[in-house]
Design an enzyme around this catalytic site. Sequence first.
Site, PDB file in Angstrom:
ATOM      1  N   CYS A  81      11.675   4.002  -3.443  1.00 58.68           N
ATOM      2  CA  CYS A  81      10.320   4.568  -3.446  1.00 58.68           C
ATOM      3  C   CYS A  81      10.309   5.974  -2.859  1.00 58.68           C
ATOM      4  O   CYS A  81       9.291   6.661  -2.915  1.00 58.68           O
ATOM      5  CB  CYS A  81       9.370   3.686  -2.652  1.00 58.68           C
ATOM      6  SG  CYS A  81       9.438   1.981  -3.150  1.00 58.68           S
TER       7      CYS A  81
ATOM      8  N   HIS B 294       0.947   3.704  -6.830  1.00 55.55           N
ATOM      9  CA  HIS B 294       2.320   3.907  -6.350  1.00 55.55           C
ATOM     10  C   HIS B 294       3.332   3.689  -7.472  1.00 55.55           C
ATOM     11  O   HIS B 294       4.017   2.677  -7.512  1.00 55.55           O
ATOM     12  CB  HIS B 294       2.566   2.932  -5.184  1.00 55.55           C
ATOM     13  CG  HIS B 294       3.908   3.029  -4.543  1.00 55.55           C
ATOM     14  ND1 HIS B 294       4.648   4.197  -4.506  1.00 55.55           N
ATOM     15  CD2 HIS B 294       4.643   2.087  -3.880  1.00 55.55           C
ATOM     16  CE1 HIS B 294       5.793   3.967  -3.859  1.00 55.55           C
ATOM     17  NE2 HIS B 294       5.812   2.695  -3.483  1.00 55.55           N
TER      18      HIS B 294
END
Lengths: 384, 144
Positions: A82, A332
């Site tokens: 991420c 996200h």
Amino acid sequence: MARVYVAGVGVTRVGRHYGRGLLDLAAEAAFRAIDEAGVEPGAVVVTNMLASRLQEQDSLGAYIASGIGLRGRPALHVEAACGSGGAGLYTGYAMVRSGLVDSVLVVGVEKMTDYPTSTVTSALAQAADAEYELFYGASFTGLNALMMRYYMERYGVDRDTMSEWPVMMHENALINPYAQLRRRITREDVARSQVVADPIRLLDSSPIGDGAAAVLLVSEELASKLPEKPSVYIAGAGAATDTVELGSREALDRIPAARMAAEQALRAAGVRPEDIDVGEIHDAFTINAILLIEELGFAERGKAARALAEGRFRPGDRPTLNPSGGLKARGHPVGATGVYQVAEVAMQIRGDFPGVRVEGAETGIAVNMGGDGSTLTAFILRHA
Amino acid sequence: MALRISPARVWRERIPRYRLAGRQCRRCGRRHYPPRPACPYCGSRELEEVELPRTGVVETYAVIYTVMDGFRDRAPHPVAVVRLDDGTRVLAPLTDVEPGEIRTGMRVEAVLRRIRRDGEHGLIAYGIAFRPALREPRTRRSQG
């Protein structure tokens, strides 16, 4: 020291783009950044986490570069789970700063909604240690849940106090045109939402979504030749790592790599935490935001959640944190997130962010995290 | 997409996994698990293999309801960070306990358990799990 300017940014709405592939999304963000800057980049850095597994596509540098009309340019793919977006920006920043090239397009892209949640969950879990965490069924959410319980028990913070963060994120995202979740929620909604990995509930977690963001970085020399000189530059960059496996960390309620990355960036920029007007920080889960606020020096250890409950970090306060709605509500798309954050901070400083605006913002920070604290990057952006 | 079990991989990790073998740093003295080629705390390459104590306390835990592929039959799946009696941390599932009975600070002991089965080929992988301590403190020898 020669500055590196943000000459153009582009972001796409985060959501379920069933009709559009990896390349289509990357192109939308890239074209906006290139058109805004009015310059064709000399190199491309693609940031992505899951394409190898979900789209079964490698060679992403060449694939995206040639697909958006930049065939022939050097192009790399940078992956740090991420934290890929921040890691790619760090790479692009270094390329321009070193003089290797005078412009780099950093484009982050992620396509997560083509498969059922269980498949995406398994793919995301690869951010953790495969042999000693995943082997035992400790999902990525599960690992963050371990940190959340530890924090809540150690500092005596209750469920409702933790819920302040997601409530504030949904509030901020309400008027962000490209946010994935634009609806108001209450603390009660958080407490009543599905348990994913106790104590983490669905509304503590960022949603699964597709999206792409792009930032075009140029050298000071090139910036001065552009018809419209860019008004934002990267004043400092920092990066740090920690063990991928949670058990080997120094403490379960700390993300020391965040502190290290932020200190490097602040020192390079010559600013202190109290000079920051706006920040976009990594909140894949509520606990991430709470721990980062403390590592960045915006609250004392163990007090971030209470500071939020007392009204800190909202629009109007300094620093305002995640006016975009953050990973929690803006969305996200994992490998693209770090690029969204820098694009958003740049827009805040330019004064043209389309959602909640931090008036008069001159200095901002973007903090992106890979894994549950293993790869951290921080960027300080300033008004030129 | 279930996690695949590779016999070669399972075999390669058998010593640390089945015997709870970690490493101790000769420079800073700290112990770590899983074993790594260098000390994660001070960076030293001077390490020795150590068998870790099999008892400790739950430092923190989580109960996973949305489980990963390959763990469907396990939900809710409790996992914990256990602080062993020498201070080393080990992440592993909890077993022989109901989710509602788990508490931070509870004493646990390591046991060997079947962790999962590869859905496609039926391969079985074993590993460490922790259960509430029966008698304690016990030494390895007394476990027979």
